[in-house]
Design a protein around this motif. Sequence first.
Motif, PDB file in Angstrom:
ATOM      1  N   GLU A  76     -13.248   8.955  10.496  1.00 30.18           N
ATOM      2  CA  GLU A  76     -13.289  10.383  10.779  1.00 30.18           C
ATOM      3  C   GLU A  76     -12.091  11.137  10.202  1.00 30.18           C
ATOM      4  N   THR A  77     -10.959  10.468  10.059  1.00 22.99           N
ATOM      5  CA  THR A  77      -9.724  11.200   9.781  1.00 22.99           C
ATOM      6  C   THR A  77      -9.020  10.849   8.468  1.00 22.99           C
ATOM      7  N   CYS A  78      -9.331   9.720   7.834  1.00 25.22           N
ATOM      8  CA  CYS A  78      -8.498   9.235   6.726  1.00 25.22           C
ATOM      9  C   CYS A  78      -9.173   9.341   5.369  1.00 25.22           C
ATOM     10  N   GLN A  79      -8.353   9.569   4.355  1.00 28.41           N
ATOM     11  CA  GLN A  79      -8.847   9.603   2.981  1.00 28.41           C
ATOM     12  C   GLN A  79      -8.771   8.223   2.315  1.00 28.41           C
ATOM     13  N   ARG A  80      -7.853   7.389   2.791  1.00 25.40           N
ATOM     14  CA  ARG A  80      -7.685   6.053   2.220  1.00 25.40           C
ATOM     15  C   ARG A  80      -7.433   5.059   3.342  1.00 25.40           C
ATOM     16  N   ILE A  81      -7.905   3.824   3.164  1.00 27.59           N
ATOM     17  CA  ILE A  81      -7.867   2.843   4.249  1.00 27.59           C
ATOM     18  C   ILE A  81      -7.405   1.496   3.724  1.00 27.59           C
ATOM     19  N   ALA A  82      -6.508   0.870   4.485  1.00 26.01           N
ATOM     20  CA  ALA A  82      -6.089  -0.502   4.226  1.00 26.01           C
ATOM     21  C   ALA A  82      -6.573  -1.362   5.391  1.00 26.01           C
ATOM     22  N   VAL A  83      -7.367  -2.377   5.092  1.00 28.33           N
ATOM     23  CA  VAL A  83      -7.895  -3.286   6.106  1.00 28.33           C
ATOM     24  C   VAL A  83      -6.985  -4.516   6.145  1.00 28.33           C
ATOM     25  N   MET A  84      -6.418  -4.791   7.307  1.00 28.59           N
ATOM     26  CA  MET A  84      -5.420  -5.856   7.423  1.00 28.59           C
ATOM     27  C   MET A  84      -5.970  -7.013   8.242  1.00 28.59           C
ATOM     28  N   TYR A  85      -5.676  -8.234   7.782  1.00 24.86           N
ATOM     29  CA  TYR A  85      -6.110  -9.427   8.513  1.00 24.86           C
ATOM     30  C   TYR A  85      -5.078 -10.533   8.328  1.00 24.86           C
ATOM     31  N   GLN A 116      -6.993  17.408  17.226  1.00 28.76           N
ATOM     32  CA  GLN A 116      -5.691  18.063  17.212  1.00 28.76           C
ATOM     33  C   GLN A 116      -4.844  17.560  16.048  1.00 28.76           C
ATOM     34  N   ILE A 117      -4.844  16.246  15.832  1.00 28.06           N
ATOM     35  CA  ILE A 117      -4.079  15.676  14.721  1.00 28.06           C
ATOM     36  C   ILE A 117      -4.616  16.162  13.382  1.00 28.06           C
ATOM     37  N   GLU A 118      -5.926  16.236  13.267  1.00 33.33           N
ATOM     38  CA  GLU A 118      -6.541  16.708  12.024  1.00 33.33           C
ATOM     39  C   GLU A 118      -6.199  18.174  11.774  1.00 33.33           C
ATOM     40  N   GLU A 119      -6.153  18.978  12.832  1.00 36.51           N
ATOM     41  CA  GLU A 119      -5.794  20.388  12.690  1.00 36.51           C
ATOM     42  C   GLU A 119      -4.331  20.524  12.250  1.00 36.51           C
ATOM     43  N   ILE A 120      -3.465  19.699  12.817  1.00 39.64           N
ATOM     44  CA  ILE A 120      -2.053  19.715  12.429  1.00 39.64           C
ATOM     45  C   ILE A 120      -1.895  19.302  10.968  1.00 39.64           C
ATOM     46  N   HIS A 121      -2.646  18.277  10.568  1.00 35.92           N
ATOM     47  CA  HIS A 121      -2.621  17.839   9.166  1.00 35.92           C
ATOM     48  C   HIS A 121      -3.048  18.973   8.238  1.00 35.92           C
ATOM     49  N   ARG A 122      -4.073  19.706   8.640  1.00 29.29           N
ATOM     50  CA  ARG A 122      -4.598  20.788   7.799  1.00 29.29           C
ATOM     51  C   ARG A 122      -3.609  21.950   7.717  1.00 29.29           C
ATOM     52  N   ARG A 123      -3.022  22.305   8.845  1.00 31.45           N
ATOM     53  CA  ARG A 123      -2.146  23.473   8.890  1.00 31.45           C
ATOM     54  C   ARG A 123      -0.760  23.210   8.300  1.00 31.45           C
ATOM     55  N   PHE A 171       0.872  -1.189   0.000  1.00 33.58           N
ATOM     56  CA  PHE A 171       0.000   0.000   0.000  1.00 33.58           C
ATOM     57  C   PHE A 171       0.899   1.226   0.000  1.00 33.58           C
ATOM     58  N   GLN A 172       0.314   2.406  -0.161  1.00 33.72           N
ATOM     59  CA  GLN A 172       1.124   3.619  -0.212  1.00 33.72           C
ATOM     60  C   GLN A 172       0.435   4.787   0.472  1.00 33.72           C
ATOM     61  N   VAL A 173       1.246   5.794   0.803  1.00 36.32           N
ATOM     62  CA  VAL A 173       0.761   7.036   1.395  1.00 36.32           C
ATOM     63  C   VAL A 173       1.250   8.179   0.515  1.00 36.32           C
ATOM     64  N   GLU A 174       0.308   8.945  -0.011  1.00 34.88           N
ATOM     65  CA  GLU A 174       0.662  10.092  -0.846  1.00 34.88           C
ATOM     66  C   GLU A 174       0.998  11.300   0.032  1.00 34.88           C
ATOM     67  N   GLU A 175       1.682  12.253  -0.547  1.00 34.03           N
ATOM     68  CA  GLU A 175       2.029  13.470   0.184  1.00 34.03           C
ATOM     69  C   GLU A 175       0.757  14.221   0.581  1.00 34.03           C
ATOM     70  N   GLY A 176       0.663  14.611   1.847  1.00 30.20           N
ATOM     71  CA  GLY A 176      -0.489  15.335   2.353  1.00 30.20           C
ATOM     72  C   GLY A 176      -1.723  14.482   2.595  1.00 30.20           C
ATOM     73  N   GLN A 177      -1.575  13.172   2.567  1.00 30.34           N
ATOM     74  CA  GLN A 177      -2.716  12.257   2.688  1.00 30.34           C
ATOM     75  C   GLN A 177      -2.709  11.544   4.044  1.00 30.34           C
ATOM     76  N   ASN A 178      -3.891  11.320   4.594  1.00 36.21           N
ATOM     77  CA  ASN A 178      -4.052  10.487   5.784  1.00 36.21           C
ATOM     78  C   ASN A 178      -4.504   9.101   5.349  1.00 36.21           C
ATOM     79  N   VAL A 179      -3.777   8.081   5.760  1.00 37.64           N
ATOM     80  CA  VAL A 179      -4.105   6.698   5.426  1.00 37.64           C
ATOM     81  C   VAL A 179      -4.293   5.913   6.715  1.00 37.64           C
ATOM     82  N   GLY A 180      -5.344   5.113   6.773  1.00 38.49           N
ATOM     83  CA  GLY A 180      -5.609   4.285   7.939  1.00 38.49           C
ATOM     84  C   GLY A 180      -5.227   2.838   7.685  1.00 38.49           C
TER      85      GLY A 180
END
Length: 339
Positions: A216-225, A192-199, A28-37
Amino acid sequence: MALLEISNLQVRYKTKRGQVRAVDGISFQVEEGQNVGLIGESGCGKTTVVKSVLRLLPRTAENEGIVSFEGRDLLTLERSELDKIRWKGIALVPQSAMNALNPVIRIGDQIVEAIQAHEPTTRKSARERAAELFELVGLDEQRLNEHPHQFSGGMKQRAVIAMALALDPKLVIADEPTTGLDVLVQDQILRQIEEIHRRLNVSVLFVTHDIGIVAETCQRIAVMYAGKIAEYADARPLFERPYHPYTLGLMKAYPSVRGSKRELVSIPGSPPDLVVRFSGCGFAPRCPFARDICHQEAPEMVETESGNWAACHRVGDMDQLRKEAGKAVTWTQMAANQL
């Protein structure tokens, strides 16, 4: 190019019982400025992924694959080069803030020490930076002179987040950032984390078993099992049209803030023993929709019409399976059959 790209990562722990395949070929990957769960039950391999990225695995672990940060494979870097990336490129908010701080050193001094260890700066400048960080996370700079025992659980978590941001990292890995906190403090920390991400436009990799956090916080999600990625998708299509029975089970076990009140049902059974080799889908013994092929062949990750990626033999039947998964009896009957 993604900020962080994990390709076919495999991690095995040596034990007296044999090798534990804690991570079994995930990508999986995380793009710049992106929140991934990265979500899943305890023991599915989430924290092992985090330790692999930062190369904090114990000596009993062996790993293969690629963990690329800004185009550089972290698994092959010399230690001196890796140290330049840790904290300054990738920072970690560890699982328990209660144990992450040195109890005999003032919190301000701990932040100053971290800054001076990575940058040629004066103590005064580092102290000013620490004060700015405390303001950023909602703490009074006067409390920099206090010891960790003088902070509440939520304040310790904020202080750990401030330390993670000390060198302006491009990626913050938050490993169960709200563990042990009550729901009100959890909400404050997430905001607080979301505000830091935004700023600051910092990318965040949230590692958690709490599906509500990633919703609530992520744009993309990886479900692991069981050491594998079961489903990988943007947040909206994942929650609106999941394509893996494990994802459906997680949602059925979690209260929804939308729609009418519904019965919550946990997924029956337990995750598999990762020392024991199994030939089929790891979730098949707990899945109410499993067929013979599910126990015999491991499913490939395939892309769906919604853009989700899911590893399930029954992706084509998912419209009907979602309806069945919404009924409590589907899961309770499965649990009864396992007795």
